[in-house]
Design a protein around this motif. Structure first.
Motif, PDB file in Angstrom:
ATOM      1  N   LEU A  27      24.628  29.502  10.914  1.00  0.00           N
ATOM      2  CA  LEU A  27      24.035  29.768   9.599  1.00  0.00           C
ATOM      3  C   LEU A  27      22.917  28.688   9.273  1.00  0.00           C
ATOM      4  N   PRO A  28      22.738  27.586   9.900  1.00  0.00           N
ATOM      5  CA  PRO A  28      21.648  26.926   9.491  1.00  0.00           C
ATOM      6  C   PRO A  28      20.442  27.316   9.846  1.00  0.00           C
ATOM      7  N   GLU A  29      20.393  28.312  11.141  1.00  0.00           N
ATOM      8  CA  GLU A  29      19.272  28.873  11.706  1.00  0.00           C
ATOM      9  C   GLU A  29      18.699  29.814  10.650  1.00  0.00           C
ATOM     10  N   TRP A  30      19.558  30.353   9.800  1.00  0.00           N
ATOM     11  CA  TRP A  30      18.835  31.469   8.570  1.00  0.00           C
ATOM     12  C   TRP A  30      19.091  31.316   7.307  1.00  0.00           C
ATOM     13  N   GLN A  31      20.087  30.282   6.759  1.00  0.00           N
ATOM     14  CA  GLN A  31      20.234  30.004   5.493  1.00  0.00           C
ATOM     15  C   GLN A  31      19.561  28.596   5.279  1.00  0.00           C
ATOM     16  N   ALA A  32      18.673  28.634   4.431  1.00  0.00           N
ATOM     17  CA  ALA A  32      17.695  27.557   4.052  1.00  0.00           C
ATOM     18  C   ALA A  32      18.354  26.314   3.513  1.00  0.00           C
ATOM     19  N   SER A  33      19.366  26.387   2.620  1.00  0.00           N
ATOM     20  CA  SER A  33      20.044  25.304   2.128  1.00  0.00           C
ATOM     21  C   SER A  33      21.269  24.745   3.060  1.00  0.00           C
ATOM     22  N   ALA A  34      21.710  25.467   4.025  1.00  0.00           N
ATOM     23  CA  ALA A  34      22.592  24.892   5.143  1.00  0.00           C
ATOM     24  C   ALA A  34      22.283  23.877   6.254  1.00  0.00           C
ATOM     25  N   VAL A  35      22.590  22.909   5.921  1.00  0.00           N
ATOM     26  CA  VAL A  35      22.187  21.668   6.782  1.00  0.00           C
ATOM     27  C   VAL A  35      22.964  21.813   8.170  1.00  0.00           C
ATOM     28  N   THR A  36      24.491  21.972   7.954  1.00  0.00           N
ATOM     29  CA  THR A  36      25.368  21.972   8.847  1.00  0.00           C
ATOM     30  C   THR A  36      26.305  23.008   8.669  1.00  0.00           C
ATOM     31  N   ALA A  37      27.065  23.452   9.602  1.00  0.00           N
ATOM     32  CA  ALA A  37      28.196  24.605   9.548  1.00  0.00           C
ATOM     33  C   ALA A  37      29.263  24.398  10.766  1.00  0.00           C
ATOM     34  N   GLU A  38      30.581  24.349  10.448  1.00  0.00           N
ATOM     35  CA  GLU A  38      31.262  24.180  11.530  1.00  0.00           C
ATOM     36  C   GLU A  38      32.580  25.157  10.994  1.00  0.00           C
ATOM     37  N   VAL A  54      27.650  22.284   4.912  1.00  0.00           N
ATOM     38  CA  VAL A  54      27.220  21.333   4.206  1.00  0.00           C
ATOM     39  C   VAL A  54      25.656  21.863   3.621  1.00  0.00           C
ATOM     40  N   ARG A  55      25.453  21.951   2.481  1.00  0.00           N
ATOM     41  CA  ARG A  55      24.411  22.511   2.015  1.00  0.00           C
ATOM     42  C   ARG A  55      23.420  21.586   1.205  1.00  0.00           C
ATOM     43  N   ARG A  56      22.140  21.633   1.219  1.00  0.00           N
ATOM     44  CA  ARG A  56      21.455  20.605   0.380  1.00  0.00           C
ATOM     45  C   ARG A  56      21.185  21.538  -0.867  1.00  0.00           C
ATOM     46  N   VAL A  57      21.506  20.692  -2.101  1.00  0.00           N
ATOM     47  CA  VAL A  57      21.499  21.271  -3.328  1.00  0.00           C
ATOM     48  C   VAL A  57      20.332  20.021  -4.167  1.00  0.00           C
ATOM     49  N   GLY A  58      19.310  20.616  -4.366  1.00  0.00           N
ATOM     50  CA  GLY A  58      18.265  19.415  -4.823  1.00  0.00           C
ATOM     51  C   GLY A  58      18.019  18.494  -3.719  1.00  0.00           C
ATOM     52  N   SER A  59      18.316  17.262  -4.082  1.00  0.00           N
ATOM     53  CA  SER A  59      17.990  16.236  -2.957  1.00  0.00           C
ATOM     54  C   SER A  59      19.488  15.378  -2.430  1.00  0.00           C
ATOM     55  N   ARG A  60      20.481  16.391  -2.943  1.00  0.00           N
ATOM     56  CA  ARG A  60      21.886  16.184  -2.556  1.00  0.00           C
ATOM     57  C   ARG A  60      22.373  17.040  -1.510  1.00  0.00           C
ATOM     58  N   GLU A  61      23.269  16.479  -0.605  1.00  0.00           N
ATOM     59  CA  GLU A  61      24.099  17.385   0.356  1.00  0.00           C
ATOM     60  C   GLU A  61      25.358  17.462  -0.198  1.00  0.00           C
ATOM     61  N   MET A  62      25.886  18.710  -0.438  1.00  0.00           N
ATOM     62  CA  MET A  62      27.214  18.945  -1.015  1.00  0.00           C
ATOM     63  C   MET A  62      28.065  19.668   0.173  1.00  0.00           C
ATOM     64  N   PRO A  63      29.182  19.308   0.452  1.00  0.00           N
ATOM     65  CA  PRO A  63      30.110  20.048   1.559  1.00  0.00           C
ATOM     66  C   PRO A  63      31.016  21.143   0.791  1.00  0.00           C
TER      67      PRO A  63
END
Length: 149
Positions: A27-38, A54-63
């Motif tokens: 997911l993080p390879e092709w989804q720009a907001s995805a920081v990690t996925a498991e 875990v996605r980056r939304v603005g300046s925050r990381e949201m699981p």
């Protein structure tokens, strides 16, 4: 509000596209907001499989946790968020083209919101998703067609 729906054509077989798209580690390879996925379970994807993203939304990381609700490989799948104030609702379809040598990939994204999410979805989340989806499509196409997938 209406779901965000986009389609692309990829020069890969539906089986290849489905395997790549549903591989959480990719997911993080092709989804720009995805920081990690498991994946939170083991074995091949199935109805009920869960993925922690875990996605980056603005300046925050949201699981968030997504659960597969429909799975018809390699042609379609659906996922829904199961936690947090903003819960994604994703439907994916893969249509074989050119006798199965290419694929039309259609992604439809909507949101279910709770509490503060009712404010965040129209003001931040939906506009961000509309902007990000074409980027994600390009990245998905590039990864699949380059053989990196």
């Amino acid at each position: 509000m209406t779901a965000i729906r986009r389609s692309i054509v990829v020069d890969r077989r539906p089986e290849d596209v489905c395997a790549y798209v549903l591989d959480a580690s990719r997911l993080p390879e092709w989804q720009a907001s995805a920081v990690t996925a498991e994946r939170l379970d083991t074995g091949p994807p199935h109805i009920g499989s869960r993925t922690r993203i875990v996605r980056r939304v603005g300046s925050r990381e949201m699981p968030t946790t997504m659960e597969i609700t429909d799975y018809n490989p390699p042609y379609s799948w659906s996922m829904r968020g199961v936690d947090g104030p903003v819960r994604g609702l994703l439907r994916g379809e893969i249509e074989p083209l050119d006798e199965g040598r290419r694929s039309r990939v259609t992604l439809e994204l909507d949101f279910d919101s709770h509490g503060i999410g009712r404010v965040l979805v129209p003001l931040l989340v939906r506009p961000m998703a509309r902007k990000e989806m074409p980027i994600n499509e390009r990245r998905l196409k590039d990864r699949l067609e380059s053989g990196a997938a």
